[in-house]
Scaffold this motif. Sequence first.
Motif, PDB file in Angstrom:
ATOM      1  N   THR A 142       0.622  -1.008   0.069  1.00 44.07           N
ATOM      2  CA  THR A 142      -0.071  -0.092   0.056  1.00 44.07           C
ATOM      3  C   THR A 142       0.894   1.339  -0.171  1.00 44.07           C
ATOM      4  OG1 THR A 142      -2.002  -1.181   1.013  1.00 44.07           O
ATOM      5  CG2 THR A 142      -1.922   1.319   1.231  1.00 44.07           C
ATOM      6  N   GLU A 143       1.872   1.219   0.880  1.00 46.30           N
ATOM      7  CA  GLU A 143       2.586   2.701   1.159  1.00 46.30           C
ATOM      8  C   GLU A 143       3.569   2.908  -0.290  1.00 46.30           C
ATOM      9  OE1 GLU A 143       2.027   0.812   3.730  1.00 46.30           O
ATOM     10  OE2 GLU A 143       1.169   2.268   5.072  1.00 46.30           O
ATOM     11  N   GLU A 144       3.989   1.828  -0.732  1.00 40.35           N
ATOM     12  CA  GLU A 144       4.792   1.738  -1.922  1.00 40.35           C
ATOM     13  C   GLU A 144       3.810   2.299  -3.360  1.00 40.35           C
ATOM     14  OE1 GLU A 144       7.328  -0.721  -5.465  1.00 40.35           O
ATOM     15  OE2 GLU A 144       6.413  -1.656  -3.604  1.00 40.35           O
ATOM     16  N   MET A 145       2.701   1.950  -3.306  1.00 42.78           N
ATOM     17  CA  MET A 145       1.748   2.155  -4.469  1.00 42.78           C
ATOM     18  C   MET A 145       1.327   3.751  -4.186  1.00 42.78           C
ATOM     19  SD  MET A 145       0.272   1.707  -7.300  1.00 42.78           S
ATOM     20  CE  MET A 145       0.937   0.115  -7.218  1.00 42.78           C
ATOM     21  N   ALA A 146       1.130   4.243  -2.965  1.00 44.11           N
ATOM     22  CA  ALA A 146       0.863   5.469  -2.521  1.00 44.11           C
ATOM     23  C   ALA A 146       1.737   6.380  -3.211  1.00 44.11           C
ATOM     24  CB  ALA A 146       0.314   5.716  -1.325  1.00 44.11           C
ATOM     25  N   ARG A 147       2.960   6.033  -2.912  1.00 45.57           N
ATOM     26  CA  ARG A 147       4.096   7.040  -3.249  1.00 45.57           C
ATOM     27  C   ARG A 147       4.140   6.871  -4.793  1.00 45.57           C
ATOM     28  NH1 ARG A 147       6.822   4.075   0.843  1.00 45.57           N
ATOM     29  NH2 ARG A 147       7.703   2.472  -0.475  1.00 45.57           N
ATOM     30  N   LEU A 148       3.783   5.816  -5.675  1.00 43.03           N
ATOM     31  CA  LEU A 148       3.852   6.157  -7.323  1.00 43.03           C
ATOM     32  C   LEU A 148       2.603   6.763  -7.475  1.00 43.03           C
ATOM     33  CD1 LEU A 148       4.755   2.053  -7.904  1.00 43.03           C
ATOM     34  CD2 LEU A 148       6.216   3.974  -7.987  1.00 43.03           C
ATOM     35  N   ILE A 149       1.582   6.665  -6.924  1.00 47.28           N
ATOM     36  CA  ILE A 149       0.329   7.737  -7.275  1.00 47.28           C
ATOM     37  C   ILE A 149       0.927   9.054  -7.080  1.00 47.28           C
ATOM     38  CG2 ILE A 149      -1.989   8.072  -6.661  1.00 47.28           C
ATOM     39  CD1 ILE A 149      -2.317   5.193  -6.016  1.00 47.28           C
TER      40      ILE A 149
ATOM     41  N   ARG B 198      -8.730  12.711  -3.437  1.00 47.19           N
ATOM     42  CA  ARG B 198     -10.048  12.209  -3.133  1.00 47.19           C
ATOM     43  C   ARG B 198      -9.564  10.578  -3.093  1.00 47.19           C
ATOM     44  NH1 ARG B 198     -15.108  13.700  -3.895  1.00 47.19           N
ATOM     45  NH2 ARG B 198     -16.522  12.346  -2.560  1.00 47.19           N
ATOM     46  N   VAL B 199      -9.772   9.927  -2.033  1.00 47.79           N
ATOM     47  CA  VAL B 199      -9.411   8.370  -1.713  1.00 47.79           C
ATOM     48  C   VAL B 199     -10.853   7.849  -1.163  1.00 47.79           C
ATOM     49  CG1 VAL B 199      -7.972   6.736  -0.814  1.00 47.79           C
ATOM     50  CG2 VAL B 199      -7.029   8.959  -1.429  1.00 47.79           C
ATOM     51  N   LEU B 200     -11.254   7.016  -1.808  1.00 50.93           N
ATOM     52  CA  LEU B 200     -12.381   6.087  -1.360  1.00 50.93           C
ATOM     53  C   LEU B 200     -12.149   4.755  -0.761  1.00 50.93           C
ATOM     54  CD1 LEU B 200     -15.025   6.835  -4.415  1.00 50.93           C
ATOM     55  CD2 LEU B 200     -14.529   8.317  -2.218  1.00 50.93           C
ATOM     56  N   THR B 201     -13.047   4.374   0.062  1.00 45.23           N
ATOM     57  CA  THR B 201     -12.799   2.857   0.622  1.00 45.23           C
ATOM     58  C   THR B 201     -13.592   2.112  -0.367  1.00 45.23           C
ATOM     59  OG1 THR B 201     -12.521   3.377   2.727  1.00 45.23           O
ATOM     60  CG2 THR B 201     -13.136   1.453   2.640  1.00 45.23           C
ATOM     61  N   GLY B 202     -13.227   0.953  -0.639  1.00 44.93           N
ATOM     62  CA  GLY B 202     -14.024  -0.097  -1.400  1.00 44.93           C
ATOM     63  C   GLY B 202     -13.464  -1.465  -0.953  1.00 44.93           C
TER      64      GLY B 202
ATOM     65  N   ASN C 177      -8.183  -5.996   0.916  1.00 46.56           N
ATOM     66  CA  ASN C 177      -8.571  -6.608   2.238  1.00 46.56           C
ATOM     67  C   ASN C 177      -8.144  -5.773   3.419  1.00 46.56           C
ATOM     68  OD1 ASN C 177      -9.864  -9.014   1.282  1.00 46.56           O
ATOM     69  ND2 ASN C 177      -8.007  -9.968   1.156  1.00 46.56           N
ATOM     70  N   GLY C 178      -8.680  -6.133   4.417  1.00 47.53           N
ATOM     71  CA  GLY C 178      -8.318  -5.431   5.768  1.00 47.53           C
ATOM     72  C   GLY C 178      -9.135  -4.299   6.055  1.00 47.53           C
ATOM     73  N   VAL C 179      -8.965  -3.201   7.204  1.00 52.39           N
ATOM     74  CA  VAL C 179      -9.740  -2.326   7.488  1.00 52.39           C
ATOM     75  C   VAL C 179      -9.089  -0.879   7.365  1.00 52.39           C
ATOM     76  CG1 VAL C 179     -11.193  -3.692   8.850  1.00 52.39           C
ATOM     77  CG2 VAL C 179      -9.195  -2.719  10.009  1.00 52.39           C
ATOM     78  N   ASP C 180      -7.801  -0.928   6.924  1.00 49.15           N
ATOM     79  CA  ASP C 180      -7.180   0.217   7.203  1.00 49.15           C
ATOM     80  C   ASP C 180      -6.405   0.772   5.932  1.00 49.15           C
ATOM     81  OD1 ASP C 180      -4.966  -1.333   7.409  1.00 49.15           O
ATOM     82  OD2 ASP C 180      -4.079  -0.610   9.220  1.00 49.15           O
ATOM     83  N   ASN C 181      -6.607  -0.026   4.843  1.00 47.08           N
ATOM     84  CA  ASN C 181      -5.638   0.535   3.447  1.00 47.08           C
ATOM     85  C   ASN C 181      -6.294   1.809   2.893  1.00 47.08           C
ATOM     86  OD1 ASN C 181      -3.460  -1.769   3.038  1.00 47.08           O
ATOM     87  ND2 ASN C 181      -5.433  -2.879   2.907  1.00 47.08           N
ATOM     88  N   ALA C 182      -7.331   2.112   2.968  1.00 44.69           N
ATOM     89  CA  ALA C 182      -8.027   3.426   2.415  1.00 44.69           C
ATOM     90  C   ALA C 182      -7.372   4.413   3.164  1.00 44.69           C
ATOM     91  CB  ALA C 182      -9.419   3.150   2.286  1.00 44.69           C
ATOM     92  N   ASP C 183      -7.420   4.194   4.702  1.00 45.76           N
ATOM     93  CA  ASP C 183      -6.887   5.404   5.889  1.00 45.76           C
ATOM     94  C   ASP C 183      -5.443   5.497   5.239  1.00 45.76           C
ATOM     95  OD1 ASP C 183      -9.355   5.424   6.793  1.00 45.76           O
ATOM     96  OD2 ASP C 183      -8.803   3.961   8.187  1.00 45.76           O
ATOM     97  N   ARG C 184      -4.593   4.573   5.094  1.00 43.18           N
ATOM     98  CA  ARG C 184      -3.162   4.447   4.793  1.00 43.18           C
ATOM     99  C   ARG C 184      -3.018   5.159   3.379  1.00 43.18           C
ATOM    100  NH1 ARG C 184      -1.796  -1.559   5.335  1.00 43.18           N
ATOM    101  NH2 ARG C 184       0.344  -0.884   4.668  1.00 43.18           N
ATOM    102  N   LEU C 185      -3.643   5.107   2.470  1.00 41.35           N
ATOM    103  CA  LEU C 185      -3.714   5.749   1.409  1.00 41.35           C
ATOM    104  C   LEU C 185      -4.063   7.099   1.502  1.00 41.35           C
ATOM    105  CD1 LEU C 185      -5.163   3.168  -1.102  1.00 41.35           C
ATOM    106  CD2 LEU C 185      -2.971   3.833  -1.239  1.00 41.35           C
TER     107      LEU C 185
END
Length: 344
Positions: A90-97, A128-132, A112-120
């Motif tokens: 997640t963090e690596e992809m956030a840096r790329l974005i 604009r980051v949405l949870t899915g 999966n999980g409950v905090d990836n959108a929050d980490r993004l």
Amino acid sequence: MASEASTIAIAGAGSIGCYVGGCMALAGRKIVFLGRGRIVEAMRQDGLRVSDLDGRDRRVEAKAISATDDPATALREADVVLVTVKSGGTEEMARLIAAHGRPDAVVVSLQNGVDNADRLRAALPGRRVLTGMVMFNVVQSPDGEVPFRVHRASQGEVMIDVGVAGLVELLNVDGLAVEARADMKAVQWSKLLMNLNNALVALSDLPLARQLADRRWRGILAAQIDEALAAMKAAGIVPARIASLPPALLPKVLRLPDWLFGLLARRMLAIDPEARSSMWDDLKRGRTTEIDELQGAVIRLAKQAGTLTPVNERVTTLVRQAETEKRGPPGLGPDAVSAIPGKV
């Protein structure tokens, strides 16, 4: 606002990313896959086969696929970025974005999980980051099968946050049902309850349908869910109802005799006979699993709330041991996994 003319980047060309992107490409959406290694190369050479439990079996020809390992190429023109990497990426992809994506692109976590959108969100301030959440299981074809195939092996839909006009209409295509929800955090916690079974599939080395058909395994799952519900209640978290059963009734239903469970849980058992879990696939390939984002999330919440999680801790220990040994799924029996008298 999203429209059918929007460009969609699939940020993580694995099982989920290829299924979601494949369905949308077949519907005429403009898709670019971002990934690396064998899957991207296989799609470039031979295309992508997309099948599902409902009988669809379709192919995206190689010439119609845009797949790259270059994040700039994949992200710079994307109106929508669907993040489908495993939690550890997640963090690596956030840096790329952040480096290559458009500031006005809509980013959606389908993880999966409950905090990836929050980490993004934390890594992408001002965007604009949405949870899915993906509510179904996807399996890959065996190595060497041509073309590379992704198969939706269970029923379910994709759920995403409300708030972006046209996004559901853009993503909702044949083979991929998409629904907007205003309670995605509650949805995430509810999905987590059933995702606690991923580790049991991995440890047992059994197909999901066979494993769920065995009351002994369901008892271990029920014990994990009991612990999770206790921690959630103490923390004031109310999981959403996303299936026919309220989350609080899951442990009782899972503990029913096999014949009665089979009658009452037909939707839960509507699974391809060979479907397994992504955690099983991770152990098979010697990769780090998402155990810290699943059982780990329950254990962390319980520590904060002051409740106990011996079964989740036991399962976590066994998965980490299998990760370290790198011998694949260990093929344990339910007695070896439980090891806590009176819990199941």
